[in-house]
Design an enzyme around this catalytic site. Structure first.
Site, PDB file in Angstrom:
ATOM      1  N   ARG A   1      -0.753  -9.523  13.263  1.00 44.02           N
ATOM      2  CA  ARG A   1      -1.294  -8.440  12.416  1.00 44.02           C
ATOM      3  C   ARG A   1      -2.121  -9.020  11.275  1.00 44.02           C
ATOM      4  NH1 ARG A   1       4.091  -5.701  11.077  1.00 44.02           N
ATOM      5  NH2 ARG A   1       2.920  -4.447   9.590  1.00 44.02           N
TER       6      ARG A   1
ATOM      7  N   ARG B   1      11.402  -6.182   5.118  1.00 42.51           N
ATOM      8  CA  ARG B   1      11.245  -4.754   5.444  1.00 42.51           C
ATOM      9  C   ARG B   1      11.754  -4.480   6.853  1.00 42.51           C
ATOM     10  NH1 ARG B   1       5.329  -2.107   4.891  1.00 42.51           N
ATOM     11  NH2 ARG B   1       4.971  -2.892   6.980  1.00 42.51           N
TER      12      ARG B   1
ATOM     13  N   ARG C   1      -9.803   0.434   8.881  1.00 40.06           N
ATOM     14  CA  ARG C   1      -9.379  -0.919   9.227  1.00 40.06           C
ATOM     15  C   ARG C   1     -10.498  -1.724   9.872  1.00 40.06           C
ATOM     16  NH1 ARG C   1      -3.718   0.010   9.025  1.00 40.06           N
ATOM     17  NH2 ARG C   1      -2.495  -1.837   9.439  1.00 40.06           N
TER      18      ARG C   1
ATOM     19  N   ARG D   1      11.693  -1.442  11.750  1.00 34.69           N
ATOM     20  CA  ARG D   1      10.349  -1.303  12.346  1.00 34.69           C
ATOM     21  C   ARG D   1      10.095  -2.496  13.248  1.00 34.69           C
ATOM     22  NH1 ARG D   1       5.146  -0.139   8.558  1.00 34.69           N
ATOM     23  NH2 ARG D   1       4.089  -1.410  10.101  1.00 34.69           N
TER      24      ARG D   1
ATOM     25  N   LYS E   1       0.827  -1.214   0.000  1.00 35.31           N
ATOM     26  CA  LYS E   1       0.000   0.000   0.000  1.00 35.31           C
ATOM     27  C   LYS E   1       0.859   1.261   0.000  1.00 35.31           C
ATOM     28  CE  LYS E   1      -2.226  -1.226   3.814  1.00 35.31           C
ATOM     29  NZ  LYS E   1      -1.637  -2.536   4.145  1.00 35.31           N
TER      30      LYS E   1
HETATM   31  N1  UDP Z   1      -2.568   0.749  13.103  1.00 36.55           N
HETATM   32  C1  UDP Z   1      -3.853   0.842  13.586  1.00 36.55           C
HETATM   33  N2  UDP Z   1      -4.773   1.562  12.893  1.00 36.55           N
HETATM   34  C2  UDP Z   1      -4.479   2.189  11.734  1.00 36.55           C
HETATM   35  C3  UDP Z   1      -3.167   2.112  11.239  1.00 36.55           C
HETATM   36  C4  UDP Z   1      -2.233   1.375  11.938  1.00 36.55           C
HETATM   37  O1  UDP Z   1      -4.177   0.276  14.617  1.00 36.55           O
HETATM   38  O2  UDP Z   1      -5.360   2.847  11.155  1.00 36.55           O
HETATM   39  C5  UDP Z   1      -1.559   0.016  13.860  1.00 36.55           C
HETATM   40  C6  UDP Z   1      -1.732  -1.490  13.882  1.00 36.55           C
HETATM   41  O3  UDP Z   1      -1.219  -1.955  15.107  1.00 36.55           O
HETATM   42  C7  UDP Z   1      -0.833  -1.938  12.733  1.00 36.55           C
HETATM   43  C8  UDP Z   1       0.331  -0.966  12.826  1.00 36.55           C
HETATM   44  O4  UDP Z   1      -0.273   0.261  13.290  1.00 36.55           O
HETATM   45  O5  UDP Z   1      -0.408  -3.268  12.880  1.00 36.55           O
HETATM   46  C9  UDP Z   1       1.080  -0.710  11.538  1.00 36.55           C
HETATM   47  O6  UDP Z   1       0.183  -0.220  10.572  1.00 36.55           O
HETATM   48  P1  UDP Z   1       0.615   0.086   9.074  1.00 36.55           P
HETATM   49  O7  UDP Z   1      -0.629   0.460   8.350  1.00 36.55           O
HETATM   50  O8  UDP Z   1       1.729   1.028   9.050  1.00 36.55           O
HETATM   51  O9  UDP Z   1       1.199  -1.283   8.610  1.00 36.55           O
HETATM   52  P2  UDP Z   1       1.030  -2.027   7.252  1.00 36.55           P
HETATM   53  O10 UDP Z   1      -0.301  -2.702   7.360  1.00 36.55           O
HETATM   54  O11 UDP Z   1       1.089  -1.000   6.160  1.00 36.55           O
HETATM   55  O12 UDP Z   1       2.186  -2.956   7.217  1.00 36.55           O
HETATM   56 MG    MG Z   2       1.934   0.663   5.270  1.00 37.69          MG
END
Ligand code: UDP
Ligand code: MG
Length: 194
Positions: A146, A128, A89, A134, A14
């Site tokens: 996640r 990554r 989300r 991270r 994304k």
């Molecule tokens: N997160 C969340 N709500 C959001 C965005 C992120 O709770 O709207 C938290 C959640 O714990 C997630 C972490 O932040 O696992 C990393 O999110 P990010 O979107 O950066 O990760 P990606 O899904 O892009 O790897």
């Molecule tokens: Mg991201």
């Protein structure tokens, strides 16, 4: 306005695709994950709160995320459109976003959902993690949680957009440019009919 929800599991690409879309379509990129990480780095109250969830791979509560996102949108009154990356989300977040955009006389144009197999996601995230450090990308247990949270709480939000005829799945495996072409194709096809 062109308001796109770029959807997909962690590691789907994304952020990478957002950077390219922003340039081509002159949009503002809002990544709630990036905003949380910025707050964590600066040790703000919001950052401390977010960290307690992010470190476990859980979602930050809807209300916190929604309020933060709305405040971000308000910063760009002249935007031609937004890419929402990593938000909404949950279905509750999707509904709140709709209500908020409606109050601004606009709405979501399209949801583009990147589809990537789970084992490929884990591979990408671990890579990554090695490069970015991270912390939620370096621990496979957090990564798997996640993805579990995505499958259980986030994936259903796609139904909400599907019911509105806004959902488009995009194969998220291939070269960055190939995937970008796929996304642009859907956006351009859509712009032709409105
Ligand atoms: N997160 C969340 N709500 C959001 C965005 C992120 O709770 O709207 C938290 C959640 O714990 C997630 C972490 O932040 O696992 C990393 O999110 P990010 O979107 O950066 O990760 P990606 O899904 O892009 O790897
Ligand atoms: Mg991201």
């Amino acid at each position: 306005m062109l308001n796109i929800v770029l959807f997909g599991p962690p590691g789907a690409g994304k952020g990478t695709q957002s950077a390219k879309l922003v340039e081509k379509y002159n949009l503002i990129h809002l990544s709630t994950g990036d905003i949380f990480r910025y707050n964590m780095k600066n040790d703000t109250e919001l950052g401390k709160l977010a960290k307690s969830y992010i470190d476990k791979g859980e979602l930050v509560p809807d209300e916190v995320t929604i309020n933060m996102l709305q405040a971000e949108v308000e910063k760009y009154p002249d935007a031609a459109g937004f890419i929402f990356d990593g938000f909404p989300r949950t279905t509750a977040q999707a509904k709140a976003l709709d209500a908020f955009l409606e109050s601004k006389n606009t709405g979501i144009t399209l949801m583009l959902a990147l589809e990537v197999p789970e084992e490929e996601l884990i591979k990408r995230l671990l890579l990554r993690g090695q490069e970015s450090g991270r912390s939620d990308d370096t621990d496979e247990t957090i990564i798997r949680n996640r993805i579990k949270v995505y499958n259980e709480q986030t994936a259903v939000a796609a139904n909400y957009y599907n019911e509105q005829g806004k959902y488009h799945a995009v194969q998220g495996v291939g070269s960055i440019d190939e995937i970008f072409e796929r996304l642009c194709h859907i956006i351009d096809a859509h712009s032709m009919i409105i």
